[in-house]
Design an enzyme around this catalytic site. Sequence first.
Site, PDB file in Angstrom:
ATOM      1  N   LYS A 190       0.823  -1.220   0.000  1.00 27.55           N
ATOM      2  CA  LYS A 190       0.000   0.000   0.000  1.00 27.55           C
ATOM      3  C   LYS A 190       0.854   1.268   0.000  1.00 27.55           C
ATOM      4  O   LYS A 190       0.445   2.280  -0.554  1.00 27.55           O
ATOM      5  CB  LYS A 190      -1.028   0.000   1.135  1.00 27.55           C
ATOM      6  CG  LYS A 190      -0.498   0.070   2.525  1.00 27.55           C
ATOM      7  CD  LYS A 190      -1.649  -0.032   3.534  1.00 27.55           C
ATOM      8  CE  LYS A 190      -1.145  -0.280   4.932  1.00 27.55           C
ATOM      9  NZ  LYS A 190      -0.299   0.752   5.494  1.00 27.55           N
ATOM     10  N   ARG A 203      -6.736   3.408  11.676  1.00 20.67           N
ATOM     11  CA  ARG A 203      -6.466   1.962  11.682  1.00 20.67           C
ATOM     12  C   ARG A 203      -7.334   1.230  12.693  1.00 20.67           C
ATOM     13  O   ARG A 203      -7.162   0.055  12.927  1.00 20.67           O
ATOM     14  CB  ARG A 203      -4.982   1.668  11.912  1.00 20.67           C
ATOM     15  CG  ARG A 203      -4.468   2.194  13.196  1.00 20.67           C
ATOM     16  CD  ARG A 203      -3.183   1.575  13.655  1.00 20.67           C
ATOM     17  NE  ARG A 203      -2.984   2.069  15.007  1.00 20.67           N
ATOM     18  CZ  ARG A 203      -2.129   3.005  15.349  1.00 20.67           C
ATOM     19  NH1 ARG A 203      -1.336   3.526  14.459  1.00 20.67           N
ATOM     20  NH2 ARG A 203      -2.059   3.398  16.592  1.00 20.67           N
ATOM     21  N   ARG A 241      11.507  -7.351   2.356  1.00 13.79           N
ATOM     22  CA  ARG A 241      11.744  -5.930   2.645  1.00 13.79           C
ATOM     23  C   ARG A 241      12.718  -5.766   3.808  1.00 13.79           C
ATOM     24  O   ARG A 241      13.595  -4.912   3.776  1.00 13.79           O
ATOM     25  CB  ARG A 241      10.406  -5.256   2.976  1.00 13.79           C
ATOM     26  CG  ARG A 241      10.522  -3.769   3.264  1.00 13.79           C
ATOM     27  CD  ARG A 241       9.178  -3.170   3.611  1.00 13.79           C
ATOM     28  NE  ARG A 241       8.743  -3.498   4.950  1.00 13.79           N
ATOM     29  CZ  ARG A 241       7.571  -3.156   5.465  1.00 13.79           C
ATOM     30  NH1 ARG A 241       6.698  -2.498   4.717  1.00 13.79           N
ATOM     31  NH2 ARG A 241       7.256  -3.467   6.700  1.00 13.79           N
ATOM     32  N   ARG A 266      15.043  -3.024   8.275  1.00 23.67           N
ATOM     33  CA  ARG A 266      14.165  -2.344   9.237  1.00 23.67           C
ATOM     34  C   ARG A 266      14.110  -3.109  10.550  1.00 23.67           C
ATOM     35  O   ARG A 266      13.810  -4.293  10.579  1.00 23.67           O
ATOM     36  CB  ARG A 266      12.763  -2.168   8.640  1.00 23.67           C
ATOM     37  CG  ARG A 266      12.765  -1.007   7.670  1.00 23.67           C
ATOM     38  CD  ARG A 266      11.491  -0.632   7.052  1.00 23.67           C
ATOM     39  NE  ARG A 266      10.297  -0.722   7.829  1.00 23.67           N
ATOM     40  CZ  ARG A 266       9.104  -0.453   7.329  1.00 23.67           C
ATOM     41  NH1 ARG A 266       8.992  -0.071   6.080  1.00 23.67           N
ATOM     42  NH2 ARG A 266       8.032  -0.556   8.069  1.00 23.67           N
ATOM     43  N   ARG A 275       1.702  -7.605  14.178  1.00 31.25           N
ATOM     44  CA  ARG A 275       1.061  -6.495  13.451  1.00 31.25           C
ATOM     45  C   ARG A 275      -0.035  -7.001  12.514  1.00 31.25           C
ATOM     46  O   ARG A 275      -1.059  -6.345  12.353  1.00 31.25           O
ATOM     47  CB  ARG A 275       2.108  -5.672  12.690  1.00 31.25           C
ATOM     48  CG  ARG A 275       2.989  -4.856  13.624  1.00 31.25           C
ATOM     49  CD  ARG A 275       3.621  -3.686  12.928  1.00 31.25           C
ATOM     50  NE  ARG A 275       4.430  -4.091  11.805  1.00 31.25           N
ATOM     51  CZ  ARG A 275       5.732  -4.339  11.845  1.00 31.25           C
ATOM     52  NH1 ARG A 275       6.379  -4.246  12.982  1.00 31.25           N
ATOM     53  NH2 ARG A 275       6.394  -4.675  10.760  1.00 31.25           N
TER      54      ARG A 275
END
Length: 199
Positions: free
Chosen positions: A16, A91, A130, A136, A147
């Site tokens: 997204k 959210r 990723r 990250r 999550r």
Amino acid sequence: MTSTRLLIVGPQGSGKGTQGVRIAEAYGIPEISTGDIFRANIKEGTELGLKVKAITDAGDLVSDELTGEIVRDRLSQPDAADGFLLDGYPRNIAQLHHLDEFLAERGESLDAVIELAVPREESLKRIALRAGEQGRSDDTEEAIAHRLDIYERQTAPLLAVYGERGIVETIDGVGSLDEITERILAALEARGLVRTAAV
């Protein structure tokens, strides 16, 4: 100039963020990602950044109050006067009500909610990739699973609310970047939302 107010929703790893940037460009509106705002503050070592880093490193989400404050401030900037694309907010249902109130005060509402539908296995695969590429610190396996659970529990109910308003476009989020962008743009155009630039 017509205004375009969009929200893009999807589980972590649904793409997204990437699609949000492309869609915002097509409509000449700012892409407002709470994650990007938070990450920029972490990078700059601001007070907000230190607070957020402690929360995200634990795999938790930033509080509704703090997030709402940041989003309202960002939506009040001049470049968002003619529209915006929100990514990462609201959210949960409490944030949805905050956003409704804020927009209602300005006589505005969302034009469409883009839902990127991606199977959980695909999300996990993309996030692992990723994490390797971007290094990250919040992309550990436990944090990711946590999550995704939060998304399914808290964010998915938003789609029911927006669905009742008839503004949700569910887009198949599996395919090449260009294919997915085309699907989104076609769905928005079918709603009469006119883009300002070719992508």
